[in-house]
Design a protein around this motif. Structure first.
Motif, short mmCIF file in Angstrom:
data_model
loop_
_atom_site.label_atom_id
_atom_site.label_comp_id
_atom_site.label_asym_id
_atom_site.label_seq_id
_atom_site.Cartn_x
_atom_site.Cartn_y
_atom_site.Cartn_z
N ALA A 2 -38.14 -39.67 43.71
CA ALA A 2 -39.46 -39.07 43.96
C ALA A 2 -40.05 -39.60 45.26
O ALA A 2 -39.86 -40.78 45.59
CB ALA A 2 -40.39 -39.38 42.79
N GLU A 3 -40.73 -38.74 45.96
CA GLU A 3 -41.41 -39.18 47.18
C GLU A 3 -42.56 -40.11 46.83
O GLU A 3 -43.22 -39.94 45.82
CB GLU A 3 -41.97 -37.97 47.93
N SER A 4 -42.78 -41.07 47.66
CA SER A 4 -43.87 -42.01 47.44
C SER A 4 -45.23 -41.31 47.57
O SER A 4 -45.39 -40.43 48.41
CB SER A 4 -43.77 -43.13 48.46
N THR A 5 -46.18 -41.74 46.76
CA THR A 5 -47.53 -41.22 46.90
C THR A 5 -48.34 -42.10 47.85
O THR A 5 -49.49 -41.79 48.16
CB THR A 5 -48.24 -41.18 45.54
N LEU A 6 -47.75 -43.20 48.30
CA LEU A 6 -48.46 -44.08 49.23
C LEU A 6 -48.45 -43.46 50.62
O LEU A 6 -47.46 -42.89 51.05
CB LEU A 6 -47.78 -45.46 49.27
N ALA A 7 -49.56 -43.60 51.31
CA ALA A 7 -49.67 -43.04 52.66
C ALA A 7 -48.81 -43.83 53.64
O ALA A 7 -48.58 -45.02 53.47
CB ALA A 7 -51.13 -43.07 53.10
N GLU A 45 -46.64 -48.60 43.92
CA GLU A 45 -47.42 -47.45 43.44
C GLU A 45 -48.32 -47.87 42.29
O GLU A 45 -49.49 -47.49 42.23
CB GLU A 45 -46.48 -46.33 42.98
N THR A 49 -52.45 -48.00 42.18
CA THR A 49 -53.24 -47.33 41.15
C THR A 49 -54.26 -48.29 40.55
O THR A 49 -55.43 -47.95 40.35
CB THR A 49 -52.31 -46.78 40.04
#
Length: 110
Positions: A2-7, A45, A49
């Motif tokens: 999965a692609e990271s949700t972090l910028a 991640e 959160t």
């Protein structure tokens, strides 16, 4: 994977997003070929959160952005540098359990 949700942060916007940030910023220096970097991603991640309001976490691809890692003497990946008021206040090299990373960060994210 999965692609990271972090910028992501780049050499071009590092000063703006990291060094001039109001609060603490954790920068994860990583590379696509680095297996430990991939292990670290979901841990960061989760921390993002939980600590989102007190800590900004950004990722920097060290291969695509060679200037900043060299400037901050990042020699091994993954390296997580915690920046506060434009300074590196903590550097964590390698994968650690989430609890160990949180302990390293707690004085700046409490």
């Amino acid at each position: 994977m999965a692609e990271s949700t972090l910028a992501a942060v780049t050499d071009a916007n590092f000063d703006e997003l990291v060094l001039k940030a109001d609060g603490p910023v954790l920068v994860d220096f990583w590379a696509s070929w680095c297996a430990p970097c991939r292990q670290l991603a979901p841990i960061l991640e989760e921390i993002a959160t939980e600590k989102g309001e007190k800590l900004t976490i950004l990722k920097m691809d060290a291969d695509a952005n060679p200037v900043t890692p060299a400037q901050f003497r990042v020699t091994g990946l993954p390296t997580m540098n915690l920046y506060y008021k434009g300074e590196v206040v903590r550097s964590i090299v390698g994968v650690r359990p989430k609890s160990a990373i949180l302990k390293e960060l707690e004085e700046h994210t409490a």
